[in-house]
Design an enzyme around this catalytic site. Structure first.
Site, PDB file in Angstrom:
ATOM      1  N   ASP A   7       0.845  -1.078  -0.286  1.00 45.72           N
ATOM      2  CA  ASP A   7       0.002   0.183   0.098  1.00 45.72           C
ATOM      3  C   ASP A   7       0.817   1.405  -0.337  1.00 45.72           C
ATOM      4  OD1 ASP A   7      -1.950   1.585   0.339  1.00 45.72           O
ATOM      5  OD2 ASP A   7      -2.484   2.027   2.376  1.00 45.72           O
ATOM      6  N   SER A   8       0.361   2.464  -0.449  1.00 44.04           N
ATOM      7  CA  SER A   8       0.653   3.377   0.046  1.00 44.04           C
ATOM      8  C   SER A   8       1.550   4.001   0.960  1.00 44.04           C
ATOM      9  CB  SER A   8       0.019   4.793  -0.301  1.00 44.04           C
ATOM     10  OG  SER A   8      -0.639   4.877  -0.055  1.00 44.04           O
ATOM     11  N   CYS A  70      -3.884  -1.386  -2.420  1.00 42.79           N
ATOM     12  CA  CYS A  70      -4.145   0.162  -2.621  1.00 42.79           C
ATOM     13  C   CYS A  70      -5.284  -0.010  -3.632  1.00 42.79           C
ATOM     14  CB  CYS A  70      -2.949   0.366  -2.631  1.00 42.79           C
ATOM     15  SG  CYS A  70      -2.977   2.204  -3.055  1.00 42.79           S
ATOM     16  N   GLU A 162      -2.381   9.398   8.297  1.00 42.31           N
ATOM     17  CA  GLU A 162      -1.219   9.037   8.072  1.00 42.31           C
ATOM     18  C   GLU A 162      -0.136  10.026   8.930  1.00 42.31           C
ATOM     19  OE1 GLU A 162       1.475   6.730   6.070  1.00 42.31           O
ATOM     20  OE2 GLU A 162      -1.095   5.875   5.882  1.00 42.31           O
ATOM     21  N   CYS A 194     -11.057   2.878  -0.518  1.00 45.09           N
ATOM     22  CA  CYS A 194      -9.797   3.468  -0.220  1.00 45.09           C
ATOM     23  C   CYS A 194      -9.468   2.599   0.765  1.00 45.09           C
ATOM     24  CB  CYS A 194      -9.423   4.564  -0.088  1.00 45.09           C
ATOM     25  SG  CYS A 194      -7.505   4.489   0.697  1.00 45.09           S
ATOM     26  N   HIS A 196      -7.416   3.101   3.521  1.00 46.27           N
ATOM     27  CA  HIS A 196      -6.644   3.166   4.548  1.00 46.27           C
ATOM     28  C   HIS A 196      -8.635   3.915   5.608  1.00 46.27           C
ATOM     29  CE1 HIS A 196      -3.644   4.505   2.782  1.00 46.27           C
ATOM     30  NE2 HIS A 196      -2.687   5.533   3.985  1.00 46.27           N
TER      31      HIS A 196
HETATM   32  N1  DGL Z   1      -4.531   3.223   0.773  1.00 47.34           N
HETATM   33  C1  DGL Z   1      -4.620   3.884  -0.889  1.00 47.34           C
HETATM   34  C2  DGL Z   1      -6.284   3.358  -1.544  1.00 47.34           C
HETATM   35  O1  DGL Z   1      -6.679   1.945  -1.196  1.00 47.34           O
HETATM   36  C3  DGL Z   1      -4.226   4.660  -0.950  1.00 47.34           C
HETATM   37  C4  DGL Z   1      -4.140   6.221  -0.083  1.00 47.34           C
HETATM   38  C5  DGL Z   1      -3.852   7.084  -0.745  1.00 47.34           C
HETATM   39  O2  DGL Z   1      -2.147   6.987  -0.818  1.00 47.34           O
HETATM   40  O3  DGL Z   1      -4.376   8.065  -1.227  1.00 47.34           O
HETATM   41  O4  DGL Z   1      -6.717   4.109  -2.494  1.00 47.34           O
END
Ligand code: DGL
Length: 270
Positions: A7-8, A70, A162, A194, A196
């Site tokens: 993931d990012s 992600c 984050e 997402c 997150h």
């Molecule tokens: N968690 C990620 C997603 O599912 C990326 C969020 C991000 O880095 O903007 O899209």
């Protein structure tokens, strides 16, 4: 060898957690590109470059199979990776399809023509890059007809998570749900598009109301990986233990990860 989870940043931990519960004997190597998060405000080319470089590091760590935990990378980079980048002995799987199969009441790999499904009004919450890719709507159109999708690009939530600023994340969830409801007053389902966002699932559900069914990806991806590994057991390998890698500040990332997973989680810097 182990299975890689990318993931990012910290969001993929929601997927990692479900994978680890569902497949406790499979070693996972988690890679958070925290130094470059958020991806959701970057263009597709940038997301492709960052994602391929992270996936190469997971190959170096002994993973032949990588889950892109992600949505932004799955939406902006996965297809191009499969076309241009993947060697024959490696695999990369995204997180989109299991969710859409659940929403459209399909079994894995059911490629029959699109049909009517129970949900009619779907709210999609995702990063700006995922929303503008329209990847979700494209995958949905292959499987369902008559579903009205309203997408809300949720700027700011990933940055707040984050940073560990959960008060700001909560306020942003509420304001994005309000904005969505102005466009679609009564959704019957909501997608947390997402990885997150499940960290804020309670806040989304509270703001949306009890009548809205909230779909999030972690358990669906875990089921889908378990199914994949029964068909491709050679992708599991003999790796010994779970590892957590980050491009960011390992102390800060470990602190936030420990808070989300509610147990000590130590990241190594790569
Ligand atoms: N968690 C990620 C997603 O599912 C990326 C969020 C991000 O880095 O903007 O899209």
């Amino acid at each position: 060898m182990a299975v890689g989870v990318f993931d990012s940043g910290l969001g993929g931990l929601t997927v990692y957690e479900a994978l680890n519960k569902r497949l406790p004997d499979v070693p996972f190597v988690y890679f958070g590109d925290n130094a470059h998060a958020p991806y959701g405000v970057r263009d597709a080319d940038d997301v492709y470059k960052l994602t391929t470089s992270a996936v190469e590091k997971l190959w170096d760590a002994g993973c032949d199979l990588v889950i892109l935990a992600c949505n932004t990378a799955s939406a902006a980079a996965l297809k191009r990776m499969q076309e241009e980048f993947l060697p024959a002995d490696k695999r990369v799987l995204g997180v989109f399809v299991p969710l859409i199969e659940a929403l459209t009441e399909r079994q894995w790999g059911d490629n029959s023509p699109p049909r009517e499904v129970a949900v009619k009004h779907v709210a999609l919450f995702a990063t700006p890059a995922t929303v503008s890719s329209r990847a979700f709507q494209r995958e949905l159109a292959f499987r369902a007809i008559g579903v009205d999708v309203e997408a809300q690009a949720c700027g700011g939530i990933v940055d707040a998570i984050e940073d560990g600023d959960m008060i700001l994340a909560d306020a942003l969830v509420r304001s994005h749900v309000d904005a969505l409801k102005r466009k679609m007053p009564s959704p019957d389902a909501a997608i947390l598009g997402c990885t997150h966002y499940p960290i804020m699932e309670k806040e989304f559900q509270d703001a949306l109301g009890r009548d809205v069914k909230v779909f999030s990806q972690a358990n669906l991806v875990a089921e889908s990986l378990a199914d994949y590994l029964t068909r491709r057991p050679e992708m599991i390998g003999k790796g010994a233990q779970n590892r957590f890698l980050t491009t960011g500040d390992p102390e800060k990332v470990s602190r936030n990860a420990t808070q989300f997973l509610k147990r000590k989680t130590v990241f190594e810097q790569v």
